[in-house]
Write an enzyme that holds these catalytic residues in place. Structure first.
Site, PDB file in Angstrom:
ATOM      1  N   GLU A  50      41.010 -36.038  -3.169  1.00 59.24           N
ATOM      2  CA  GLU A  50      39.911 -35.225  -2.638  1.00 59.24           C
ATOM      3  C   GLU A  50      38.951 -36.134  -1.868  1.00 59.24           C
ATOM      4  OE1 GLU A  50      35.855 -33.214  -4.383  1.00 59.24           O
ATOM      5  OE2 GLU A  50      37.651 -33.061  -5.616  1.00 59.24           O
ATOM      6  N   LYS A 107      35.526 -25.455 -10.778  1.00 60.31           N
ATOM      7  CA  LYS A 107      35.132 -26.844 -11.038  1.00 60.31           C
ATOM      8  C   LYS A 107      33.825 -26.815 -11.842  1.00 60.31           C
ATOM      9  CE  LYS A 107      32.886 -30.544  -8.385  1.00 60.31           C
ATOM     10  NZ  LYS A 107      32.689 -31.103  -7.034  1.00 60.31           N
TER      11      LYS A 107
END
Length: 219
Positions: free
Chosen positions: A45, A134
């Protein structure tokens, strides 16, 4: 859900570690990525507060796209999500819950991972179409929070990010997290500054091994 997205979700969570590349010097990002991959990480990421982030996402895809899944982090608006996806991001991660970002991500058939902190936000994220949520910053409430949330909301996949380290990654997985997002503790600043890429590789392997053991112990 398309076959391609289903396969991408599998890769994203397969090893249980998403390496969050933030504030790494641009000229070292590719080598850091190589080391992370060599250590067993298969999800990268890149946060959009990185200078020239969209170009670097393109570079990561061109060089490692056949070995890992590359995504964009710190995505705050739908235009950024669009640009990240055009650059090759297969998943879009936000520190916030924003419907337009989720919608834009889903429009392109990519994986949406918004940031949440409460049960109500988690349910709302799923209602908006998010694939995974998340929990950020995870360190505020710790693994016990994930465990308790998993009781009434077992069908919502959770990735805790923020304060994840080798000492607590196991606890988050055992509490029910599908993966962990690891940043500062995994991407050791001193090691990167000294170009000690073997240390980054070792750290990556340790994280992957910790998650693997936690999953095995958790049945």
């Amino acid at each position: 859900m398309s076959t391609a997205k289903h396969e991408a979700l599998h890769v994203l969570t397969e090893n249980g570690v998403i390496a969050v590349i933030r504030k790494v010097p641009n000229d070292k990002i590719l080598q850091v990525a190589e080391s992370l991959i060599a250590g067993g990480v298969n999800a990268l990421e890149l946060t959009l507060d990185t200078e020239d982030a969209f170009h670097i996402i393109q570079q990561l895809n061109a060089r490692f796209g056949d070995r890992v899944i590359v995504g964009a982090g710190t995505v705050l608006d739908d235009m950024s999500a669009e640009l990240a996806i055009q650059s090759g991001a297969e998943f879009v991660v936000s520190p916030i819950l924003k419907e337009s970002v989720i919608s834009q991500t889903l429009l392109h058939g990519k994986i949406s991972i918004p940031g949440v902190m409460t049960p109500s936000e988690m349910v709302k994220a799923v209602e908006y179409g998010a694939d995974i949520v998340k929990v950020f910053p995870a360190s505020v409430n710790g693994p016990e929070f994930i465990k308790h949330i998993n009781g009434p909301l077992p069908s919502i996949p959770i990735i805790p990010t923020g304060g994840i380290n080798l000492d607590n990654a196991k606890d988050y997985i055992e509490a029910g997290a599908v993966s962990v997002g690891a940043g500062g503790q995994l991407l050791d600043k001193e090691a990167i500054a000294n170009e000690d890429y073997e240390k980054i590789k070792r750290l990556a392997k340790q994280y992957v091994d910790v998650v693997k053991k936690a999953r095995k112990d958790n049945g």
